[in-house]
Design a protein around this motif. Structure first.
Motif, PDB file in Angstrom:
ATOM      1  N   PRO A   1       7.560   8.173   0.550  1.00 51.83           N
ATOM      2  CA  PRO A   1       7.216   7.494  -0.791  1.00 51.83           C
ATOM      3  C   PRO A   1       7.310   6.062  -0.293  1.00 51.83           C
ATOM      4  O   PRO A   1       7.408   5.331  -1.963  1.00 51.83           O
ATOM      5  N   SER A   2       8.037   5.526   0.112  1.00 46.78           N
ATOM      6  CA  SER A   2       8.551   4.075   0.425  1.00 46.78           C
ATOM      7  C   SER A   2       7.493   3.641   0.378  1.00 46.78           C
ATOM      8  O   SER A   2       6.746   2.027  -0.036  1.00 46.78           O
ATOM      9  N   ASP A   3       5.957   4.352   0.763  1.00 45.70           N
ATOM     10  CA  ASP A   3       4.685   3.420   0.476  1.00 45.70           C
ATOM     11  C   ASP A   3       4.281   2.691  -1.340  1.00 45.70           C
ATOM     12  O   ASP A   3       3.157   2.470  -0.918  1.00 45.70           O
ATOM     13  N   MET A   4       4.661   3.839  -1.900  1.00 41.47           N
ATOM     14  CA  MET A   4       4.572   4.173  -3.526  1.00 41.47           C
ATOM     15  C   MET A   4       4.791   2.374  -3.682  1.00 41.47           C
ATOM     16  O   MET A   4       3.116   2.153  -4.384  1.00 41.47           O
ATOM     17  N   ASN A   5       5.391   1.148  -3.570  1.00 46.66           N
ATOM     18  CA  ASN A   5       4.953  -0.100  -4.393  1.00 46.66           C
ATOM     19  C   ASN A   5       4.223  -0.411  -3.424  1.00 46.66           C
ATOM     20  O   ASN A   5       3.231  -1.170  -4.045  1.00 46.66           O
ATOM     21  N   SER A   6       3.682  -0.730  -2.243  1.00 42.24           N
ATOM     22  CA  SER A   6       1.902  -1.224  -2.163  1.00 42.24           C
ATOM     23  C   SER A   6       1.459  -0.713  -2.341  1.00 42.24           C
ATOM     24  O   SER A   6      -0.162  -1.260  -2.920  1.00 42.24           O
ATOM     25  N   ALA A   7       0.506   1.001  -2.694  1.00 40.77           N
ATOM     26  CA  ALA A   7       0.098   1.651  -3.059  1.00 40.77           C
ATOM     27  C   ALA A   7       0.245   0.544  -4.840  1.00 40.77           C
ATOM     28  O   ALA A   7      -1.128   1.002  -5.047  1.00 40.77           O
ATOM     29  N   VAL A   8       1.017   1.126  -5.634  1.00 44.49           N
ATOM     30  CA  VAL A   8       0.675   0.534  -6.400  1.00 44.49           C
ATOM     31  C   VAL A   8       0.500  -0.910  -7.183  1.00 44.49           C
ATOM     32  O   VAL A   8      -0.272  -1.081  -7.836  1.00 44.49           O
ATOM     33  N   ARG A   9       0.669  -2.840  -5.949  1.00 40.98           N
ATOM     34  CA  ARG A   9       0.638  -3.855  -6.020  1.00 40.98           C
ATOM     35  C   ARG A   9      -1.170  -3.506  -5.849  1.00 40.98           C
ATOM     36  O   ARG A   9      -1.731  -4.362  -6.418  1.00 40.98           O
ATOM     37  N   ILE A  10      -1.221  -2.577  -5.107  1.00 38.49           N
ATOM     38  CA  ILE A  10      -2.947  -2.920  -4.274  1.00 38.49           C
ATOM     39  C   ILE A  10      -3.514  -2.640  -5.535  1.00 38.49           C
ATOM     40  O   ILE A  10      -4.725  -3.255  -5.691  1.00 38.49           O
ATOM     41  N   SER A  11      -3.001  -1.145  -6.585  1.00 42.35           N
ATOM     42  CA  SER A  11      -4.352  -0.624  -7.720  1.00 42.35           C
ATOM     43  C   SER A  11      -4.157  -1.858  -8.213  1.00 42.35           C
ATOM     44  O   SER A  11      -4.919  -1.986  -9.221  1.00 42.35           O
ATOM     45  N   LEU A  12      -3.111  -2.486  -9.255  1.00 39.59           N
ATOM     46  CA  LEU A  12      -3.071  -3.793 -10.122  1.00 39.59           C
ATOM     47  C   LEU A  12      -3.642  -4.586  -9.442  1.00 39.59           C
ATOM     48  O   LEU A  12      -4.514  -4.994 -10.611  1.00 39.59           O
ATOM     49  N   ILE A  13      -4.285  -5.053  -8.455  1.00 39.50           N
ATOM     50  CA  ILE A  13      -5.092  -5.876  -7.816  1.00 39.50           C
ATOM     51  C   ILE A  13      -6.841  -5.802  -7.984  1.00 39.50           C
ATOM     52  O   ILE A  13      -7.552  -6.206  -8.576  1.00 39.50           O
ATOM     53  N   ILE A  14      -6.749  -4.930  -7.505  1.00 36.08           N
ATOM     54  CA  ILE A  14      -7.552  -3.813  -7.874  1.00 36.08           C
ATOM     55  C   ILE A  14      -8.461  -3.663  -9.557  1.00 36.08           C
ATOM     56  O   ILE A  14      -9.480  -4.460  -9.464  1.00 36.08           O
ATOM     57  N   SER A  15      -7.598  -3.057 -10.142  1.00 38.65           N
ATOM     58  CA  SER A  15      -7.926  -2.799 -11.552  1.00 38.65           C
ATOM     59  C   SER A  15      -7.458  -4.510 -12.881  1.00 38.65           C
ATOM     60  O   SER A  15      -8.401  -4.591 -12.969  1.00 38.65           O
ATOM     61  N   THR A  16      -7.073  -5.460 -12.485  1.00 36.15           N
ATOM     62  CA  THR A  16      -7.133  -6.756 -12.456  1.00 36.15           C
ATOM     63  C   THR A  16      -8.419  -7.159 -12.286  1.00 36.15           C
ATOM     64  O   THR A  16      -9.096  -7.471 -13.837  1.00 36.15           O
ATOM     65  N   VAL A  17      -8.784  -7.611 -11.293  1.00 37.43           N
ATOM     66  CA  VAL A  17     -10.267  -7.667 -11.227  1.00 37.43           C
ATOM     67  C   VAL A  17     -11.613  -7.131 -11.781  1.00 37.43           C
ATOM     68  O   VAL A  17     -12.672  -8.312 -12.456  1.00 37.43           O
ATOM     69  N   ILE A  18     -11.362  -5.847 -11.364  1.00 36.24           N
ATOM     70  CA  ILE A  18     -12.558  -5.238 -12.256  1.00 36.24           C
ATOM     71  C   ILE A  18     -12.089  -5.264 -13.764  1.00 36.24           C
ATOM     72  O   ILE A  18     -13.482  -5.358 -15.062  1.00 36.24           O
ATOM     73  N   TYR A  19     -11.637  -5.144 -14.599  1.00 35.81           N
ATOM     74  CA  TYR A  19     -10.408  -5.756 -16.021  1.00 35.81           C
ATOM     75  C   TYR A  19     -11.424  -7.067 -16.536  1.00 35.81           C
ATOM     76  O   TYR A  19     -11.791  -6.876 -17.352  1.00 35.81           O
ATOM     77  N   PHE A  20     -11.349  -8.318 -15.281  1.00 37.73           N
ATOM     78  CA  PHE A  20     -11.453  -9.058 -15.805  1.00 37.73           C
ATOM     79  C   PHE A  20     -13.062  -9.473 -15.763  1.00 37.73           C
ATOM     80  O   PHE A  20     -13.698  -9.621 -16.942  1.00 37.73           O
TER      81      PHE A  20
END
Length: 453
Positions: free
Chosen positions: A268-287
């Motif tokens: 479950p501690s991996d969730m922080n890393s998963a969220v950060r990676i997902s935010l980076i991916i989504s931000t790039v796609i959104y812009f």
């Protein structure tokens, strides 16, 4: 006793013996020991989180860039992503220190039954609204839409002509029963990691194709005039800028799926890393889609950019590309739907049946609730084929509470005594910004609605 000093097995037993607010309704059918041994991977979590975010909100990003201008639009996009990362970290830290296994249970630990019910109601309204939005957009792509006196032809009508069987009612019914029903009946969110992977790939294909079309149009000198900053002289008022922020907030609305995805992770501690990676991916796609979509259509861009792709092209290849772009994103939303359905179904069950066994273990309850939710979203999507109403309402109300206000209040309440001074300052800042922005957005939208009557 903290989560660190309690074995996973003991935690599960404690959660089941609590008042029902903390019952882990999205836990595995398997035992907790098997869940840890055979837990989901961080890559699967990244795919499911990214799929949660890259939903219908992406369709309105070019229109928000049109209002804000490119530079302010990029700054607001980064700002929302930054605050989302902070509030998710708040949630995960307090989840680790407490015994809650759901978002409602987490808030219930701090604010009791009323807080828990408040979260459940917000999740139900938000996720049901999102599911309806997905079906509306899919219906627009397949069956077209009418805006005022302008008729936008769907792909099915374009290919086969207008018939009863390719109307919105029947086309969506076929899709819901044949494609979506088997997916929403899966009982583990990790089972959707492969369809989530396809979903993300289709979103990337959509963005890449749209970007290539914009670059090609720019090469030929056919792109529209774009603005780096808001056009205060002609179209935009200061208050109008606030109406765009709810669209960004809705786009980054991952909080409702944090707990179900975290519960299936091997660590479950991996969730922080998963969220950060997902935010980076989504931000790039959104812009990328915001910038290139605005570049391609300029001030004519619609709140749902897919509608812009129904325009007639000068060449068969151009028309084929238009259809490909629309269909790729419609299929993407088909695969987003079951991921968002998980937390919706769980929160409704948690609200209505707090004392009953785990939802995934009760087949009759699981299947009936799943079918009812699918039917309701279908009926509303057919009856109200306009996504802008949902975006304006959700992004200014329930999504704001789930994304910013509830996590901030948890930090300020600090029942575990783990909030730092910096945490409390950030929590106050997030709550104030969210509250002020939402109030102005709601007021501006109401005034705009009155003036249009």
């Amino acid at each position: 006793m903290t989560a660190n000093s309690t074995s996973p097995k003991t935690q599960m037993k404690q959660a089941k013996n609590d008042t029902g607010l903390l019952v882990p309704l999205l836990s595995e059918v398997e035992s907790s020991e098997n869940q840890i041994t055979n837990g989901a991977s961080i890559s699967g979590a990244v795919l499911n989180i990214s799929t949660t975010m890259i939903g219908a909100g992406i369709m309105s990003l070019p229109a928000t860039i049109k209002v804000l201008g490119i530079i302010p639009g990029f700054i607001v996009l980064l700002g929302v992503a930054f605050f989302v990362e902070i509030t998710v970290e708040f949630m995960l830290r307090f989840t680790q220190s407490g015994q809650a296994n759901t978002y409602a249970g987490l808030v219930g630990e701090s604010f009791g039954t009323l807080g828990s019910i408040g979260v459940q109601i917000c999740v139900i309204i938000t996720n049901l609204g999102c599911l309806i939005i997905y079906l509306i957009i899919i219906g627009d792509v397949l069956c077209g839409n009418q805006s005022g006196e302008t008729l936008h032809i769907g792909v099915l009508q374009e290919w086969f002509g207008i018939h009863w069987w390719n109307s919105r009612t029947y086309a969506l019914l076929f899709l819901v029963v044949i494609v979506m029903l088997p997916l929403v009946l899966l009982r583990r969110v990790d089972s959707l990691k492969f369809t989530s992977g396809i979903s993300i790939l289709l979103a990337i294909v959509f963005v890449a194709t749209s970007s290539a079309m914009a670059v090609y149009a720019m090469w030929q000198g056919k792109t529209q005039k774009i603005r780096l900053f808001p056009d205060f002289a002609n179209q935009v008022s200061t208050f109008d800028l606030f109406t765009t922020i709810p669209v960004f907030v809705t786009s980054f609305g991952l909080h409702v799926n944090v707990h179900p995805i975290r519960s299936e992770l091997g660590k479950p501690s991996d969730m922080n890393s998963a969220v950060r990676i997902s935010l980076i991916i989504s931000t790039v796609i959104y812009f990328a889609i915001g910038f290139f979509g605005y570049l391609l259509f300029g001030d004519s861009v619609m709140p749902d950019i897919l509608v812009n792709f129904d325009q007639n092209s000068d060449t068969p290849m151009g028309q084929l590309l238009n259809d490909f772009v629309r269909l790729s994103y419609a299929i993407h939303l088909v695969f987003v739907y079951p991921v968002m359905s998980f937390s919706l179904r769980a929160n409704i069950d948690e609200l209505l049946f707090p004392k009953r066994p785990i939802l995934a273990m009760d087949t009759a309850r699981f299947v009936s609730l799943t079918c009812v939710l699918l039917a309701v979203s279908y009926i509303v999507a057919v009856a109200i084929p306009n996504i802008w109403y949902f975006f304006q309402f959700l992004g200014s109300t329930t999504v704001v509470f789930l994304s910013f206000i509830f996590p901030g209040l948890i930090i300020l309440r600090d029942i575990h005594g783990i909030s730092t001074t910096r945490d409390k300052i950030m929590a106050v800042l997030v709550i104030i910004l969210a509250g002020v922005t939402s109030f102005i957005a709601i007021y501006t939208n109401l005034q705009s609605s009155k003036s249009n009557k």
